[in-house]
Design a protein around this motif. Structure first.
Motif, PDB file in Angstrom:
ATOM      1  N   TYR A   6      -4.846  -6.684   6.167  1.00 20.67           N
ATOM      2  CA  TYR A   6      -5.224  -7.877   6.415  1.00 20.67           C
ATOM      3  C   TYR A   6      -4.815  -8.549   5.154  1.00 20.67           C
ATOM      4  O   TYR A   6      -4.210  -9.789   5.385  1.00 20.67           O
ATOM      5  N   GLY A   7      -4.973  -8.035   3.976  1.00 19.88           N
ATOM      6  CA  GLY A   7      -4.495  -9.050   2.669  1.00 19.88           C
ATOM      7  C   GLY A   7      -2.957  -9.003   2.698  1.00 19.88           C
ATOM      8  O   GLY A   7      -2.414 -10.117   2.679  1.00 19.88           O
ATOM      9  N   ARG A   8      -2.158  -8.031   3.136  1.00 19.21           N
ATOM     10  CA  ARG A   8      -0.855  -8.256   3.026  1.00 19.21           C
ATOM     11  C   ARG A   8      -0.253  -9.134   4.200  1.00 19.21           C
ATOM     12  O   ARG A   8       0.557  -9.880   4.052  1.00 19.21           O
ATOM     13  N   ASN A   9      -0.824  -8.884   5.495  1.00 21.03           N
ATOM     14  CA  ASN A   9      -0.287  -9.321   6.712  1.00 21.03           C
ATOM     15  C   ASN A   9      -0.605 -10.901   6.729  1.00 21.03           C
ATOM     16  O   ASN A   9       0.045 -11.718   7.323  1.00 21.03           O
ATOM     17  N   VAL A  10      -1.839 -11.045   6.466  1.00 22.24           N
ATOM     18  CA  VAL A  10      -2.392 -12.617   6.583  1.00 22.24           C
ATOM     19  C   VAL A  10      -2.058 -13.347   5.368  1.00 22.24           C
ATOM     20  O   VAL A  10      -2.097 -14.705   5.340  1.00 22.24           O
ATOM     21  N   TRP A  11      -2.585 -12.873   4.484  1.00 21.03           N
ATOM     22  CA  TRP A  11      -2.700 -13.693   3.008  1.00 21.03           C
ATOM     23  C   TRP A  11      -1.578 -13.509   2.081  1.00 21.03           C
ATOM     24  O   TRP A  11      -1.233 -13.995   1.215  1.00 21.03           O
ATOM     25  N   ASP A  12      -0.351 -12.492   2.712  1.00 20.12           N
ATOM     26  CA  ASP A  12       0.875 -12.240   2.036  1.00 20.12           C
ATOM     27  C   ASP A  12       0.731 -12.055   0.386  1.00 20.12           C
ATOM     28  O   ASP A  12       1.412 -12.208  -0.271  1.00 20.12           O
ATOM     29  N   LEU A  13      -0.432 -11.126   0.354  1.00 24.43           N
ATOM     30  CA  LEU A  13      -0.453 -10.386  -0.862  1.00 24.43           C
ATOM     31  C   LEU A  13       0.456  -9.347  -0.929  1.00 24.43           C
ATOM     32  O   LEU A  13       0.912  -8.629  -0.033  1.00 24.43           O
ATOM     33  N   THR A  14       0.826  -8.970  -2.205  1.00 28.99           N
ATOM     34  CA  THR A  14       1.868  -7.930  -2.474  1.00 28.99           C
ATOM     35  C   THR A  14       1.472  -7.071  -3.658  1.00 28.99           C
ATOM     36  O   THR A  14       0.265  -7.201  -4.568  1.00 28.99           O
ATOM     37  N   GLY A  15       1.721  -5.806  -3.550  1.00 26.57           N
ATOM     38  CA  GLY A  15       1.275  -4.629  -4.399  1.00 26.57           C
ATOM     39  C   GLY A  15       1.346  -3.501  -3.879  1.00 26.57           C
ATOM     40  O   GLY A  15       1.010  -3.417  -2.547  1.00 26.57           O
ATOM     41  N   ASP A  16       1.179  -2.354  -4.435  1.00 24.08           N
ATOM     42  CA  ASP A  16       1.021  -0.898  -3.908  1.00 24.08           C
ATOM     43  C   ASP A  16      -0.463  -0.221  -3.930  1.00 24.08           C
ATOM     44  O   ASP A  16      -1.084   0.467  -3.224  1.00 24.08           O
ATOM     45  N   ASP A  17      -1.311  -1.212  -4.580  1.00 26.94           N
ATOM     46  CA  ASP A  17      -2.803  -0.574  -4.827  1.00 26.94           C
ATOM     47  C   ASP A  17      -3.658  -1.408  -3.636  1.00 26.94           C
ATOM     48  O   ASP A  17      -4.029  -2.539  -3.666  1.00 26.94           O
ATOM     49  N   ASP A  18      -3.779  -0.450  -2.617  1.00 22.24           N
ATOM     50  CA  ASP A  18      -4.766  -0.892  -1.540  1.00 22.24           C
ATOM     51  C   ASP A  18      -6.138  -1.672  -1.667  1.00 22.24           C
ATOM     52  O   ASP A  18      -6.349  -2.557  -1.311  1.00 22.24           O
ATOM     53  N   MET A  19      -6.799  -0.942  -2.699  1.00 27.33           N
ATOM     54  CA  MET A  19      -8.122  -1.463  -3.062  1.00 27.33           C
ATOM     55  C   MET A  19      -7.916  -2.609  -3.652  1.00 27.33           C
ATOM     56  O   MET A  19      -9.024  -3.670  -3.477  1.00 27.33           O
ATOM     57  N   LEU A  20      -7.160  -2.943  -4.679  1.00 24.68           N
ATOM     58  CA  LEU A  20      -6.975  -4.178  -5.381  1.00 24.68           C
ATOM     59  C   LEU A  20      -6.355  -5.353  -4.262  1.00 24.68           C
ATOM     60  O   LEU A  20      -7.006  -6.321  -4.091  1.00 24.68           O
ATOM     61  N   ILE A  21      -5.675  -4.922  -3.246  1.00 24.10           N
ATOM     62  CA  ILE A  21      -5.240  -6.041  -2.323  1.00 24.10           C
ATOM     63  C   ILE A  21      -6.303  -6.378  -1.350  1.00 24.10           C
ATOM     64  O   ILE A  21      -6.707  -7.357  -1.140  1.00 24.10           O
ATOM     65  N   ALA A  22      -7.105  -5.148  -1.092  1.00 27.52           N
ATOM     66  CA  ALA A  22      -8.348  -5.286  -0.032  1.00 27.52           C
ATOM     67  C   ALA A  22      -9.314  -6.303  -0.824  1.00 27.52           C
ATOM     68  O   ALA A  22      -9.682  -7.329  -0.148  1.00 27.52           O
TER      69      ALA A  22
END
Ligand code: NZQ
Ligand code: ZN
Length: 384
Positions: free
Chosen positions: A307-323
């Protein structure tokens, strides 16, 4: 992906001037019950246009007016009475979701011998309905293209959704210009409602329903882009048109078929409206981020990161941080729309939380993350 059936009989006329198609109502007979709310359609001139077109088509118009936001069963009963007395052949709702929902249950109650409240409590009793037509004036619920209706009995603090294939409208007219007069508060609440419909469907445990997930992400990005534009420029056609069509697509089965999941923020919100008569979309804007806080865990982190990557265009490798960031983005977005972010802001305190949690639990069975009464209570308390 699960097996599913996708069938929508609703003919949509979308765009400027499409109200001229109201003359097609004569295909369903001559006697129509016009259902509307507190008067916004009169102030906007839609009522006069509709009456002229219906008159030209030779239709006799009877009226059920004064449908409340969070429509009441008492109003449904009044409408069903008119249908029986006047041999009504079809209903036409002009308004937002409340007006359309009321008209839907009136249409079913007209064909049912018992009390209309039975149809709200037992969807299986909805076997047939008068043909339902709608002219939508507020982008939010998607009722114009779905099988649901939500009705309240405020004397008992009850608000329940019902459904039936025959509640899908036969035809809906969607003219984005009719939403220019929607207030900033209702525009924001409507946007939050559409987002919630999409999110409730997006967070599913059904694996590999990729096409549905990408539809959801596209709808969410559209809402994030155009919600703030519609708030700033109420008569921006592009913004109103995108919000309106997103509203229909978010709940008409396109995203959910094959990726089924029980919605949970909605049952949680419906209790807020049942006890405090608040605006549905505002309740969802408050509860959604708190539900997300609760739902995020090692088990669900990859979905939130998606959700974070595809909707909010967030980047990075740490899934929990992106979440976590994706939840913060959701919160911030609702704030940007001037929506409330705590229950206290809409006059809700601890008084009824316990009973509300107990009632909401029933509706949450089969949710993406299991929710007991205690869990729901903790989400309500966090949102205070
Ligand atoms: O009553 P009028 O005078 O028309 O004013 C309405 C009302 O005060 C006003 N409004 C509507 N169109 C307008 C306008 N004002 C100016 N210009 C316009 N063009 O907006 C106010 C709110 O209207 P309402 O119909 O209550 O809003 P909404 O469309 O958000 O509907 C909310 C109801 O739908 C239910 C909600 O629970 C709530 O009861 N839902 C129905 C669903 C469905 N059938 O699928 C699903 C949803 O999740 C939701 O639960
Ligand atoms: Zn909703």
């Amino acid at each position: 992906m699960n097996n599913f059936t996708y069938s929508i009989p609703t003919k949509i006329y979308f765009g400027k001037g499409q109200i001229e198609h109201l003359t097609e109502l004569k295909e369903s007979g001559r006697r129509v019950l016009l259902v509307y709310g507190g008067g916004s359609i009169k102030r906007a001139g839609i009522y006069d246009t509709a009456m002229k077109l219906l008159g030209e088509a030779g239709l006799s118009v009877f009226e059920l007016s004064g449908v409340e936001p969070n429509p009441r069963i008492q109003t449904v009963r009044r409408g069903a009475g008119i249908c029986r007395q006047e041999n009504i052949e079809m209903v036409l709702a002009i308004g937002g979701g409340s007006t359309i929902d009321c008209a839907k249950v009136v249409a079913a109650a007209a064909k049912y011998d018992g009390d209309a409240w039975d149809l709200v409590l037992n969807p299986e009793l909805i076997k047939e309905a008068l043909p339902i037509y709608t002219v939508l004036t507020l982008a939010a619920t998607g009722s114009e293209m779905d099988q649901f209706a939500v009705i309240s009995d405020m004397t008992k603090n009850e608000k329940w959704g019902t459904e039936g294939e025959c509640l899908k409208p036969k035809m809906s007219i969607l003219d984005p210009e009719y939403t220019y007069t929607v207030s900033a508060k209702q525009t924001a609440a409507g946007t939050a409602d559409i987002m919630s419909h999409t999110l409730e469907t997006y967070f599913t445990a059904v694996p590999d329903a990729a096409v549905q997930a990408r539809f959801c992400e596209g709808l969410l990005k559209t809402l994030i882009q155009y919600g703030p534009v519609a708030l700033k420029e109420p008569d921006n056609y592009e913004a109103r048109a995108n919000l309106m069509w997103a509203g229909s697509l978010a709940i008409n089965g396109l995203c959910k078929g094959g990726a089924e999941v029980t919605w949970c923020v909605h049952p949680i919100e419906h209790e807020l409206s049942a006890f405090y008569d608040i605006t549905h979309g505002e309740g969802l804007a408050i509860m959604t981020p708190y539900w997300m806080d609760y739902a995020l865990s090692d088990k669900t982190v990859s979905k939130f990161a998606e959700y974070g990557r595809n909707v909010w265009d967030l980047t990075g490798d740490d899934d929990m941080l992106i979440a976590r960031q994706s939840i913060a983005c959701t919160r911030e977005f609702f704030k940007k729309l001037n929506l409330p972010s705590a229950l206290s802001e809409v006059g809700i305190d601890e008084t009824h939380l316990e009973i509300m949690a107990e009632k909401a639990e029933k509706g949450c069975e089969g949710a993406y993350v299991p929710l007991t009464k205690e869990a729901i209570l903790s989400i309500y308390k966090a949102a205070l």
